[in-house]
Design an enzyme around this catalytic site. Structure first.
Site, PDB file in Angstrom:
ATOM      1  N   GLU A 132       5.403 -11.325   5.824  1.00  0.00           N
ATOM      2  CA  GLU A 132       4.456 -12.179   5.112  1.00  0.00           C
ATOM      3  C   GLU A 132       4.425 -11.865   3.628  1.00  0.00           C
ATOM      4  OE1 GLU A 132       0.159 -10.033   5.670  1.00  0.00           O
ATOM      5  OE2 GLU A 132       1.077 -10.913   7.441  1.00  0.00           O
ATOM      6  N   GLY A 161      -2.106 -10.669   8.898  1.00  0.00           N
ATOM      7  CA  GLY A 161      -0.970 -11.024   9.747  1.00  0.00           C
ATOM      8  C   GLY A 161      -0.632  -9.980  10.785  1.00  0.00           C
ATOM      9  N   GLY A 174       0.810  -1.208   0.000  1.00  0.00           N
ATOM     10  CA  GLY A 174       0.000   0.000   0.000  1.00  0.00           C
ATOM     11  C   GLY A 174       0.842   1.256   0.000  1.00  0.00           C
ATOM     12  N   ILE A 191       1.506   3.503   2.367  1.00  0.00           N
ATOM     13  CA  ILE A 191       2.409   3.755   3.490  1.00  0.00           C
ATOM     14  C   ILE A 191       3.654   2.877   3.416  1.00  0.00           C
ATOM     15  CG2 ILE A 191       2.653   3.607   6.000  1.00  0.00           C
ATOM     16  CD1 ILE A 191      -0.201   4.679   6.216  1.00  0.00           C
TER      17      ILE A 191
END
Length: 615
Positions: free
Chosen positions: A236, A334, A215, A217
């Site tokens: 992950e 996660g 994403g 960020i």
């Protein structure tokens, strides 16, 4: 090799492998076997009432459309597609919350027994082994648990290392179909995410091991890590930002304490460049989510830093990440796995990073009360840091009152006063806590400035209401001599009320700065500088005090120079200082800063002045 090729079929005989009412697993992320789902949809209309289980699938998720409601019932562990989100909202699909590390167990112990797993793999090698490629995550466990594996063999699927291989003999059917993998392009930078990325990068030390998501960020964070050294990855997922840091040598996994030398992940999502990068790359290893996301394994990495996002955080530190009120938006994923693992790691940190507002700045994501219906994904006891474009809130070891003040400080300024008023209703803050935090615009977008002092890293930033207890500790660390020289007397006490008054500053008028030493969640104030604006005059009075063990290192000069810069930008004309005549080191600091002495009738006190307009 000819015998292996003979197992590639142009079509799947669905009626022999699948029947109405079965539970079907669908491959994940960029390894969505779209050709198999297209075939099932169009070639086997007689098979109905299938439960389709999956996590994120980078696809339009056609099977979740209303016209297929009698054929497919989606049961998703993570809501990503708009079609799936709409189906969940309308009751045509289900959302099952579960930690990503534990989904595999649902298949293994027959909580959710699987009849068929549809997966995408690479072509077999000379020994007949196919790679799960860019998505091992829960796919490996699903394939091992299902009665039948049906594979889409895609020549464009990379061969990835780690625990990512299945033998072609394990497949009940194969369909060779070449197709490009879905691409996730890096997000364009914007002012808000860039600020967040800068703040997060301040929490990442050299030698840290990182977990990053996907994403805006995470993309921003990676852009501010290029000057770091010896970073590692246990995550992950990885994206293009990680690839670029590996190419630059910033990520070399040299200091990892678990799988040293290797980037460890369970899936990747990004551009074709990333997919080519992981192909036969010995430095990147893919493992199932049950292994990568196991908190105990995560914690085996020293200095583990997890970076996750949120939809809403309340003033006690509760994190909402999968729903907006009663509307489910994404999933647990996660987040809890890595928050827990990072918290258990030696020197670890868990970070929740998010914009301070939503819907064009009309809604604060930091709230006094969670929206009714919202579910807490990460509890207040797990949260370490929360970051927005307005700063870093450190919550670990903080009381409810301190947490509220920390979080109000990083909320959007237009919501801070209302948040403080709301908190007061619950008696979380005392009646003397009247002021909400304000920023010093002249410091720039990022209100925390790293400073190197004799080879040690410190941070210069504004004092704020959450520093109340730290300032009290700072006061009681002083010797009587320091107190006498600073206050012209020896104060006997620093009450919490007095300390609160000193840190609750309207920084748009007066200025209060501090230099702090930050080690994890441990924060120590080393020096404080402030100036007070004279009433109705463009003048101010400046003073500072430094911890005895830090005196002589230049902290006072750094504070003074910063305050001079702020005063000039605010168009003040003069700065004054009053110093005990015997306090020669303090006088020297002022004179080096350009101050000159004024005649004084009191020989025990020196008055100094700096003409800001004449400089």
């Amino acid at each position: 090799m000819q015998s292996l090729k003979s197992q590639f079929y142009n079509e799947v005989e669905w009626g022999k492998l699948l029947k109405s009412g079965d539970r079907l697993f669908l491959g994940s992320n960029a390894a969505i076997p779209s050709a198999l789902m297209d075939s099932l949809i169009h070639d086997a209309p007689q098979i109905k009432d299938l439960e389709v289980v999956h996590i994120v699938t980078f696809s339009d998720c056609e099977w979740a459309l209303p016209k297929y409601k009698d054929r497919f019932k989606v049961n998703t562990f993570f809501i990503h597609s708009e079609n799936v989100r709409r189906a969940v909202d309308e009751g045509r699909a289900d959302y099952t919350p579960c930690f990503l590390s534990e989904i595999s167990q649902l298949f293994n112990d027959d909580t959710l027994p699987l009849d068929v797993a549809l997966i995408m793999v690479s072509p077999p090698d000379e020994l007949g082994y196919c790679s799960l490629g860019v998505s091992v995550d829960i796919v490996m466990s699903a394939a091992r648990s299902a009665k039948h594996i049906i594979a889409q063999i895609n020549p464009r699927m990379p061969r990835t290392g780690g625990h990512s291989y299945l033998h072609i003999s394990e497949f009940s059917a194969c369909l060779q179909h070449e197709a490009p993998l879905p691409q996730i392009l890096p997000h364009e930078p914007n002012k808000i995410t860039e600020r967040i990325g800068q703040y997060v990068s301040l929490l990442v030390g050299d030698g840290a091991t990182l977990q990053l998501g996907i994403g805006k960020i995470p993309d921003a964070v990676t852009r501010y890590l290029f000057n770091h050294k010896n970073l590692g990855i246990h995550s992950e997922m990885i994206s293009d930002g990680v690839m670029e840091l590996m190419r630059k040598g910033v990520i070399n996994n040299r200091q990892k304490t678990f799988h040293p030398g290797k980037t460890v992940t369970s899936f990747c999502a990004g551009t074709d460049d990333l997919y080519q990068f992981v192909d036969n790359n010995p430095h990147v290893e893919f493992y199932p989510s049950s292994y990568v996301n196991k908190p105990r394994n995560i914690a085996m990495n020293d200095n583990m830093v997890s970076i996750n996002s949120a939809l809403q955080v309340d003033l006690t530190g509760q994190v909402v990440a999968d729903s907006i009120g009663h509307d489910f938006y994404s999933g647990i994923g996660g987040q809890v796995d890595f928050v827990s693992g990072a918290s258990m790691s030696k020197g670890g940190k868990s970070i929740i990073a998010m914009p301070a507002t939503a819907k064009d700045k009309t809604i604060s994501r930091i709230v006094a009360d969670l929206t009714p219906g919202s579910g807490v994904v990460t509890s207040r006891g797990n949260v370490d840091y929360v970051v927005t474009e307005f700063g870093i809130a450190r919550l670990k070891g903080k009381s409810i009152r301190e947490r509220a003040l920390e979080l109000i400080r990083i909320a959007h300024p237009k919501f801070r006063e209302a948040l403080l008023s709301k908190v007061r209703e619950h008696l979380w803050v005392p009646d003397y806590q009247k002021r909400y935090p304000t920023d010093i615009d002249e410091l720039g977008d990022v209100q925390i400035i790293p400073v190197d002092i004799r080879g040690e890293k410190y941070y210069l930033r504004p004092l704020n209401p959450a520093d109340e207890r730290r300032l009290q500790e700072f006061f009681y660390s002083h010797t009587k001599e320091t107190l006498r020289l600073r206050y012209n007397a020896v104060p006997q006490a620093m009450t919490r009320e007095k300390s609160c008054d000193l840190v609750s500053v309207d920084q748009t008028k007066d200025v209060a700065l501090t230099i702090v030493k930050q080690e994890g969640s441990s924060l120590v104030i080393e020096a404080v500088g402030r100036y007070y604006l004279y009433d109705n005059q463009p003048f101010c009075e400046v003073a500072f005090v430094t911890r005895e063990t830090q005196q002589g290192k230049g902290m006072a000069s750094r504070l003074l120079n910063t305050m001079i810069d702020i005063a000039k930008k605010r168009r003040l004309q003069k700065m004054f200082a009053f110093v005990k005549a015997e306090n020669k080191p303090m006088i020297s600091v002022f004179e080096q800063g350009g101050f000159r002495r004024l005649p004084s009738e009191d020989p025990s006190e020196i008055e100094l002045i700096l003409d800001l307009e004449g400089d």
